[in-house]
Design a protein around this motif. Structure first.
Motif, PDB file in Angstrom:
ATOM      1  N   GLY A  72       0.701  -1.403  -0.076  1.00 22.53           N
ATOM      2  CA  GLY A  72      -0.109   0.035   0.178  1.00 22.53           C
ATOM      3  C   GLY A  72       0.972   1.267  -0.104  1.00 22.53           C
ATOM      4  O   GLY A  72       1.957   1.228  -0.556  1.00 22.53           O
ATOM      5  N   PHE A  73       0.337   2.154   0.757  1.00 25.54           N
ATOM      6  CA  PHE A  73       0.982   3.510   0.749  1.00 25.54           C
ATOM      7  C   PHE A  73       2.463   3.619   0.909  1.00 25.54           C
ATOM      8  O   PHE A  73       3.336   4.302   0.134  1.00 25.54           O
ATOM      9  N   SER A  74       2.770   2.742   1.999  1.00 24.83           N
ATOM     10  CA  SER A  74       4.192   2.851   2.233  1.00 24.83           C
ATOM     11  C   SER A  74       4.793   2.494   1.194  1.00 24.83           C
ATOM     12  O   SER A  74       6.226   2.522   1.216  1.00 24.83           O
ATOM     13  N   GLY A 116      -2.698   6.961  -2.270  1.00 18.81           N
ATOM     14  CA  GLY A 116      -2.760   5.730  -2.687  1.00 18.81           C
ATOM     15  C   GLY A 116      -2.878   4.742  -1.392  1.00 18.81           C
ATOM     16  O   GLY A 116      -2.889   5.248  -0.304  1.00 18.81           O
ATOM     17  N   THR A 117      -3.172   3.665  -1.419  1.00 21.92           N
ATOM     18  CA  THR A 117      -3.531   2.755  -0.299  1.00 21.92           C
ATOM     19  C   THR A 117      -3.309   1.232  -0.897  1.00 21.92           C
ATOM     20  O   THR A 117      -2.990   1.009  -2.110  1.00 21.92           O
ATOM     21  N   GLN A 176       4.783   2.842  -1.936  1.00 19.45           N
ATOM     22  CA  GLN A 176       4.480   3.799  -3.078  1.00 19.45           C
ATOM     23  C   GLN A 176       5.512   4.826  -2.983  1.00 19.45           C
ATOM     24  O   GLN A 176       5.306   5.989  -2.391  1.00 19.45           O
TER      25      GLN A 176
END
Ligand SMILES: Cc1ncc(C[n+]2csc(CCOP(=O)(O)OP(=O)(O)O)c2C)c(N)n1
Ligand SMILES: Cc1ncc(C[n+]2csc(CCOP(=O)(O)OP(=O)(O)O)c2C)c(N)n1
Ligand SMILES: [Mg+2]
Ligand SMILES: [Mg+2]
Lengths: 815, 815
Positions: A556-558, A743-744, A560
Motif C-alpha cells: 500500500g501507501f508505504s 494511494g493505499t 509507493q
C-alpha cells in the motif's frame, strides 16, 4: 587468483606462520613513524617539510584542516599488514572505514612510491614532500578523505558505515584476495555497519576471498565515547562471537609501550592470517572433500578478526592547554589549533613532529631511507598499487546473450501480455551462465517477488549457515545475493564493481530510497573517478526497480514512492541514466545497454505484472536507441499535418493508460489528430546542454510541437517532468499527470484513478485542453466521467477492476 | 506515570509474579484462536463471516491480498501480553515490527472493542465482522499494514527495520510504559534494526520506561530463511548477550503442542516482566541510593528479552498442493491462492477457519463470547486504545522562551557577525530548561560540531555504560541523545513524537539523506493521520540541518549535498515546510514557529560559522512571518519605479553573496535599479494552488516582476527553484545559481566560485541579463572577472580566502 599480480605472485607453500622477529618489528615501527610524520605534516605544514630550520608560524597552513585522531591507528595497521604481505605475498586490499583518516592513506601511498608514480608533481624527495603536505585539504589540492584521488582506495569513508560491506564486495569471486578493513568504533554504531557483520554468511570460502575486520576501538568519535569501546569487554567479545567471528584483542594500555603494541598486534595478525588460510584450505580441498562442505550439517566457518584498543590520537600531543588530548575525542580533528598564533602550540607541534625522529626516516633530500623503504611490498602487492583498488584494470566486459532470443514476438502492438520481469529473468539467467565469475545479482529477499526467478535455473542463492531440505535454490555458492538489507546489497555491489566486476541490484522501487545516501556517495565517487586518468572505467551500477508504485497490490501507501529518480538526477548528468521501458522487449534492450556500459549509474524501472508488449524485437531496439519515439499505431495523426494534441508517456502503466486514452479519443472525437509519444530514456527530455542524452531543441520541438497541448502521463512525481523540460519551447503547454502521493492497498486501476493518470482522465484532459473541444464534446466528456465512476464503483463492489479494463487490448480493428 | 490512564491505574504493590494458571492460559488460547480466525477472515472472506453456511467460492474475495505468515505469531504474543496487562495493570504499547501482519493488529483491536468504538460502521456483531473482513486490503477499505488507520499502532512496519527504534522512542520519559515490540527475524537483518539493539545504552531506567523486545524467529522472510534463525542457537545467544540483553528462548518444536507453547511463553514473559520491574526498582530507589546508580563503576542493566521460535504461518495449512507451507516461507502471503477456482483450496480454507472452533468464540450474532472477551484489558489499558499510540492526546504544548531574549541587536544590517547555530543553542538551552520532561534533542554525535553546545549548560547526553573522568556532559539521564546513527536518531524521535512529545533532530545536511526513506514513511504516516478524526495532532518532526554544503571545511565533496529539500517536497504539500533563515535572528524566529507547530515535517537549514546578521529581532519576526521580503537596505531601487533586475536569494551563504553582488552593482553601475529579495520560507515560491504557503500570483508578480531578469542565488540544487516556480509568470526570466555538484575540501569562497554563486558571478549574471548592460559595462564585467580570478588565485597561494572577502561587511556608508 585473478592473474592481476604479474610474475612474482608465488604463494608460499608452508602454511605455518613464523613469529615476527625483533628486526621486522623495528622496520614496522619505522614505517609507522614515517607514516605518522607524513600525516602530521599534511595537516599542518606548507613548507619546511623536513624541519630543516626551526619550525615557524609561516611554515604552517593558515587553515588547519583534517582529522588526526584516527590516523595513527590506520598507519599502525597499514604498517603491520605490509609485513605480512611481504612475507606471504598476499594479495591485499586496504579499506579505511574512518576515511577521514585520509592523511594515513595518502602517507602510505607516498611511502610505497605509488603516489609519486601516479602524481608526478608529488615526487619522492623533499620538494615532493612539501607538495604532499601543501596540497592536502588545500584549495586546488586533494580532499581530506580516502577519496577516489587516493591510490589504493575503493571506499571514501566520508559518510561512515559502509567499509565492511565494501570489503565483502571486494572479495566475492576473488579467492586470493584478503581485504583488511579498519572499522571505526563510532562507525560501528551505524546501521549499515551493524548489519554488515553478518556478511560472512554470504561468502563462500572456497570461491571467494577473505575479509579481515579490524575493529578500531580508539574509544571515541567526534565528541563522545563509543558504545563498543565502553561496553564491558566480555560483552563485546560475546557480541563479536555472536556475529560469528573469532576475535583477537590487542590492547594498548600504555601509549608509550610501542614494542609491546607491535608484538601483540603482529601476533594477532599472524594468527588471523593463519586461520584464514586454514579455513580456506579446508574448503578448497580436492573434489572428494568439497562434498562434505556442502553437507547441511557443516558448521559455517568462524572467521578471525582483530579488536585493536588503542588511544585516539596515539603519539600525538598528550595534552594541550592543560587538557588531555591523546586518548580522548579532543584529538579527533586538529589537536593543536593555534600554531599560527600561540607559541606553545607551535613548539608542541615541532616536538610532536620530531618525536618521530624524521632524521632516521628520511635523508637530507627528503628521500625515504632504505631501511624504511624496505617496509613496502613490491609492485602490485603494494596496497596503494593493487589493481583491485582500480578495478577498471581488471574488468572484463560481460558476455551478453542475444536479447532477441528472449524477446516476445509481437503480431500486433499491445496484444501480447507478458511480465517484463519474467522475460528479463530468462535473459538474466543466460547472462549469469555466460559470466559465472564476474557477475552477481543482488536483492533484499525480492528476486522472486520481483519475478526474476528464472535465474535459479542456473544458479543459487549463497548461504553458509544450515541449509534444510525444504529450502530451494540455497547453496554454499551462487550468483544471487539475498539479504534483507538494502544497505548490504548496495555496499556489496559497490565493492564488487569497484574491484572490476559487474552486477545488478534488483529492489522494490519504493525502498531503494533506503540507499539514497549510499547512491549519493557512489555517484560522487564516479564523478571524480571519471576525471582521473589513472583510474580505469568500472562497470555501471545498475538499479532494476520493480514492484513499483502502480503495482503494490499486497502492500500500500508505504510501498509507493517513485522518487528515487528525482533524487538521482541531482547528481552529475554525465553519471546518471534513467530508463522507463514500456514493455518486455524494451526492457531487454535497455538492460543490454546498461550491462555493457561503464561509469554510470543506470536506473531502470519496470513492472512485473503481465502487460501489453508494444514493440517487436527490432522496433524495441530502435525505440531504445532513439530513447523516445512517436507511436503511429497508437495515435491518429495525419501525415504531413501537425497534431492537435500530444499524449506523451513514460513508464509501463502510464503507457497503457495513454494508449487507451488515445483510443477513447479516436472513437469519441473522429478527426482529432492525436500524437502518442513514448519516452524510454527520461534524460532525452532535458536540454542537450544539461544532459549528454538531451534531445536537441529542434528535435524536441518537432516531436512535442511548439504550441499544442501535451498531456504527459508520467510514472513518477509530475514535478520531475516540468523540471526536465522547463527550458523547452512548449513547456507552457505541458500538462503532467503522475503519482501525487495518493494511494493505499487497492486495485491497479483504482491506483491510476486516485492519481488521475487513468485513461478516462487523460482523455478528459485532452478535451479540456484542445481549444474548442470542451464545448463540442461535453457529452463525451460526461460519458468518460461516468465510465470512470463506474470503474471506481466496480472496485468497491467487487474488489477488483472491471474486466474490460483488466483485459483491455488495443482495438484490433485499427491495426 | 503520565497520568494518561484515568482512574483505574492502581499498580500492584506485590512485585512477585504468579505463574499463569491453566485457566488463564486457556483464555489466552481462546483469544489467540479468535484473533487468528479474524485474521484469516480478513484475508479471504467477503461474506459468510461465521461460516453459517458451507463456504463457497463467492464468499471469498476476488483478489486475495495480505500476509498470513507473520500473523499467528503476532496474535500469539498479543494474547499473552494481555494476560500480563490484566494482571498487573501495566501500561503497555505494542509495536509490530512485521507491520505486514496488519490483520493481527486489526483483529486484536476488534476483539478489544476499540475498533468498533472508533469505526462505528464496523460493529462488534456478525455484520461488523463481515465489514471487518470485507474492508481489509479492499478498494475504499483499509491498508494491509499496521498503518495509521490501525488503532494502537505507532509504527507501520511497511518498510522494515524501525520497530525497535520506535519502541525506544516511545518509552523515553514514560517511566510507567512498557513497549513490547515484535521484531521479525527478517527485519532483524536490516541495518537500522541491527543498530537499534544498542538503544538501551541511551535509556535511563529511572526516568524512562522499558522496552521488551520479542525476536520472532519464524525462520523465514519472503523467500529465504533468515540469518538469525539459522545461525547456531548458541551463537544467537552470544549475539543477544553481546547486545546487552538477557534472552529467554521459547521454542515451538511441535506446532500442535499449543499448551506447551502457551506455558513456555507465559513463563518467559512473567520472568521478563519481573526482571524489568527489578531493574526499575533498583534504579528508582529513594534518593540515597540513586547516588550509587550514577557512579561510573555501576554496570549497565542487562534487560530481558524473548526469542520466540515458532513456525511461520503457524496454525495455517500444513501443506498445500503437496508442498509444505506451515513453517516455511511459502506461508508468507496467502497460503491458499486459488480458493475461487480450486475446490481443494476452498475446502482447506474452510477446515482451516473451522480449526479455530469459531463456535466457541463467537455467538450466533457474531458477538464475542464473554469467556473470550474477558481476555481484554479494560479501557485505556487495551493496547489498541492506549493514548500512547495516539500521542496527540497526551501532547502538551512546549513552553517556549522568548526568542527575543536571545536575538542579536543589529545596529546596521550585516555588521554583526555571529554564528546562527551558537545563538540558537542558547535559546534551545532555555527550551530544554523549560521542558525537562517532554523535549529532547537528537543528533549523530554532532550536537557540538553543529555548535549547539550551549545546551550542555543545563543538560547532558544520556549514557549507561561506563562514564570516565575525562568525559564531558555524559550522564545517566539527560535531554540530548547522541549516537552515531542517523537511523536511530530518526527512529527514536519518531517514536517520541508519535507518543506525544517534542524534539529536534540536528544533523549534517548531507547525511540526512541517510534517513530519506524513514522521512518518507513518517511523512506518509502524517498525511494519513491528519485525515483521521480520532488521531490527535502530534508535534512536528523538526530537522535542523547544519554543517551545510557551503561550510564543509574539514571535509569535502562527500559532505556536500543540499538535496534533502528536493526529496522532501515530493511528499504532500500540507505536511512539508522548508526554511532557509539567512541569519541568527531569523533562525530563532523560524525555530520558534517550528517547535510550536503540529503535524508537519519542518526542515530548517542554517550555517554554523559566524556570518552577518541582517535583521534586528522585530524585523526578523516580520520577515519570517511573511516568508520572504524585499531588502531595501541591500538593493538600489527607486520607490515607485520598477527595478531593472531582481537579485533573489535563499540560504545564508547565497544571501551574503547576493547582498555583496548588489553592492558591486551599485558601485559599478550607478542608476541601476536592483531589487534584493530574500526568501526564508521556500514554499512561498510555489503557487498557492500547490502549497498552503504558496504566494498568490499577484504578490509574486509584484515582488519578482513579470518580465525583469531574476538572478536567484539558491542554497541547494538550482533545479528546485525552477520546479517551484514553473507556473509563475516570470519563470522565463528566472536564472538560478546553486550547488551543481562541484566541490572538494577547500575554502568557503572557493566553494562559492566553483559553483558560480559568488558575488562576482552574480553581478556578472546581472550585467549579462539586463538588456543593454553588457555592452555599456563590459569593462566592469572584465574587472569583476579579474577580481574573481584574483580571489581564486589567492586561495591557491595562501590556502585561505582574501581578507576582504572573509571579513566583508556591507558598506557602512550606504546605511
Ligand atoms: C554517517 C555519518 N554520520 C556522521 C558523520 C560525522 N562524523 C565524522 S567522523 C565521526 C566520528 C567517527 O568516529 P569513529 O568511527 O570512531 O572514527 P575515529 O574515532 O577513528 O575517528 C563522525 C560522527 C559521518 N562522517 N558519517
Ligand atoms: C526494508 C524493506 N525491504 C524489503 C521489504 C519487503 N518485505 C516485506 S515482508 C519481508 C520479509 C519479512 O520477514 P520477517 O521480518 O521475518 O517477517 P515475517 O517472517 O514475520 O513475515 C520483506 C523482505 C520490506 N518490507 N522492507
Ligand atoms: Mg573511534
Ligand atoms: Mg520471519
Amino acid at each position: 587468483m585473478t592473474g592481476s599480480m604479474g610474475q612474482d605472485d608465488a604463494v608460499q607453500d608452508d602454511p605455518v606462520q613464523h613469529d615476527a622477529g625483533q628486526e621486522e618489528l623495528e622496520l614496522v615501527d619505522r614505517w609507522w613513524r614515517a607514516a605518522n610524520y607524513l600525516s602530521v605534516g599534511q595537516i599542518y605544514l606548507r613548507s619546511n617539510p623536513l624541519l630543516g630550520e626551526p619550525l615557524a608560524a609561516e611554515h604552517t597552513k593558515s587553515r588547519l584542516l583534517g582529522h588526526w585522531g584516527t590516523t595513527p591507528g590506520l598507519n599502525f595497521v597499514y604498517a603491520h599488514l605490509n609485513r605480512v604481505i611481504r612475507r606471504d605475498s598476499t594479495e591485499m586490499l586496504f579499506v579505511a572505514g574512518p576515511g577521514h583518516g585520509g592523511p594515513a592513506v595518502v602517507a602510505n601511498a607516498w611511502l610505497e612510491g605509488t603516489y609519486s608514480e601516479i602524481y608526478a608533481h608529488v615526487g619522492n624527495d623533499a620538494e615532493g614532500m612539501a607538495e604532499l603536505f601543501r596540497q592536502f585539504s588545500y584549495p586546488g589540492g586533494i580532499p581530506s578523505h580516502a577519496a577516489p584521488e587516493s591510490p589504493g582506495s575503493i571506499s571514501e569513508g566520508g559518510e561512515l558505515g559502509y567499509s565492511l560491506a565494501h570489503a565483502y564486495g571486494s572479495v566475492f569471486d576473488n579467492p586470493q584476495l584478503v581485504t583488511a578493513v579498519v572499522i571505526g568504533d563510532g562507525e560501528a554504531e551505524t546501521g549499515p555497519l551493524a548489519a554488515s557483520w553478518h556478511s560472512h554468511n554470504f561468502l563462500d570460502p572456497a570461491a571467494d576471498g577473505a575479509v579481515l575486520p579490524i575493529l578500531h576501538l580508539n574509544g571515541y568519535k567526534i565528541a563522545n565515547p563509543t558504545v563498543l569501546a565502553r561496553m564491558p569487554e566480555q560483552q563485546l567479545e560475546q557480541l563479536l562471537r555472536g556475529y560469528g567471528h573469532e576475535p583477537y584483542f590487542v590492547t594498548v594500555d600504555d601509549p608509550d609501550a610501542f614494542e609491546k603494541a607491535h608484538r601483540d598486534f603482529a601476533e594477532a595478525l599472524d594468527r588471523c592470517m593463519a586461520e584464514i588460510r586454514a579455513i580456506q584450505d579446508a574448503c578448497r580441498a580436492p573434489a572428494e572433500n568439497s562434498e562434505t562442505r556442502n553437507a547441511t550439517d557443516q558448521a559455517a566457518p568462524r572467521w578471525p578478526m582483530i579488536v585493536l584498543r588503542s588511544p585516539k590520537g596515539w603519539t600525538g600531543p598528550r595534552s594541550v592547554d592543560g587538557k588531555q588530548v591523546e586518548g580522548t575525542w579532543r584529538s579527533h580533528q586538529v589537536p593543536l589549533s593555534e600554531v599560527r598564533t600561540n607559541g606553545d602550540h607551535l613548539r608542541q607541534l615541532e616536538e610532536w613532529l620530531k618525536s618521530y625522529r624524521p632524521g632516521e626516516l628520511f635523508d637530507g633530500d627528503g628521500r625515504l631511507r632504505p631501511d624504511v623503504a624496505e617496509g613496502a611490498p613490491t609492485g602490485n602487492f603494494r596496497m596503494s598499487a593493487t589493481p583491485h583498488a582500480n578495478g577498471g584494470l581488471l574488468r572484463r566486459a560481460l558476455k551478453l546473450p542475444q536479447y532477441r532470443d528472449h524477446a516476445v514476438e509481437v503480431p500486433a502492438p499491445g496484444t501480447e501480455r507478458v511480465s517484463p520481469m519474467i522475460t528479463l529473468g530468462s535473459w538474466m539467467r543466460d547472462v549469469i551462465s555466460l559470466n559465472m565469475e564476474n557477475f552477481r545479482l543482488f536483492g533484499p529477499d525480492e528476486t522472486a517477488s520481483n519475478r526474476l526467478q528464472n535465474v535459479y535455473e542456473v544458479t543459487d542463492k549463497v548461504w553458509q549457515y544450515r541449509i534444510d531440505d525444504v529450502d530451494e535454490h540455497l547453496a554454499r555458492s551462487g550468483r544471487v545475493m539475498e539479504v534483507l538489507s538494502e544497505h548490504l546489497c548496495q555496499g556489496w555491489l559497490e565493492g564488487y564493481l569497484l574491484t572490476g566486476r559487474h552486477g545488478v541490484f534488483s529492489c522494490y522501487e519504493a525502498f531503494i530510497h533506503i540507499v539514497d545516501s549510499m547512491f549519493n556517495q557512489h555517484a560522487k565517487w564516479l564523478k571524480v573517478h571519471r576525471k582521473l586518468p589513472w583510474r580505469q572505467p568500472v562497470a555501471s551500477l545498475n538499479y532494476l526497480l520493480s514492484s513499483h508504485v502502480w503495482q503494490q497490490d499486497h502492500n500500500g501507501f508505504s510501498h509507493q514512492d517513485p522518487g528515487f529518480i528525482d533524487h538521482a538526477v541531482n547528481k552529475k548528468a554525465e553519471v546518471i541514466r534513467v530508463y522507463l521501458p514500456p514493455d518486455a522487449n524494451t526492457l531487454l534492450s535497455v538492460m543490454e545497454g546498461c550491462l555493457a556500459s561503464t561509469d554510470y549509474v543506470n536506473i531502470v524501472v519496470s513492472g512485473k505484472q503481465p502487460s501489453p508488449t508494444w514493440l517487436g524485437p527490432a522496433d524495441a531496439a530502435h525505440h531504445c536507441r532513439r530513447g523516445l519515439g512517436i507511436w503511429g499505431f497508437a495515435g491518429s495523426e495525419v501525415p504531413g499535418e501537425e497534431p492537435d494534441v500530444v499524449l506523451a508517456c513514460a513508464g509501463d502503466v502510464p503507457t497503457v493508460e495513454t494508449v487507451a486514452a488515445a483510443e477513447l479519443l479516436r472513437d469519441g472525437v473522429p478527426g482529432l489528430k492525436v500524437r502518442v509519444v513514448n519516452v524510454v530514456d527520461l534524460m532525452r527530455l532535458q536540454d542537450e546542454s544539461e544532459h549528454p542524452h538531451g534531445l536537441p531543441s529542434r528535435d524536441f520541438d518537432g516531436i512535442f510541437t511548439t504550441d499544442k497541448p501535451i498531456i504527459f502521463a508520467y510514472h513518477g512525481y509530475p514535478a520531475l517532468i516540468h523540471r526536465l523540460t522547463y527550458r523547452r519551447t512548449n513547456q507552457e503547454g505541458m500538462h503532467v499527470r503522475g503519482y501525487k502521493e495518493e494511494g493505499t492497498t487497492t486495485t491497479p486501476f483504482d491506483m491510476a484513478m486516485l492519481n488521475g493518470i487513468d485513461r478516462f482522465q487523460l482523455a478528459i484532459d485532452a478535451i479540456d485542453r484542445v481549444p474548442g473541444l470542451a464545448e463540442k464534446h461535453s457529452l463525451l466528456r460526461q460519458d468518460l466521467q461516468d465510465r470512470r465512476m463506474r470503474a471506481r464503483d466496480h472496485t468497491r463492489e467487487h474488489g477488483e477492476d472491471l474486466e474490460e479494463i483488466r483485459d483491455w487490448k488495443l482495438g484490433v480493428d485499427r491495426l
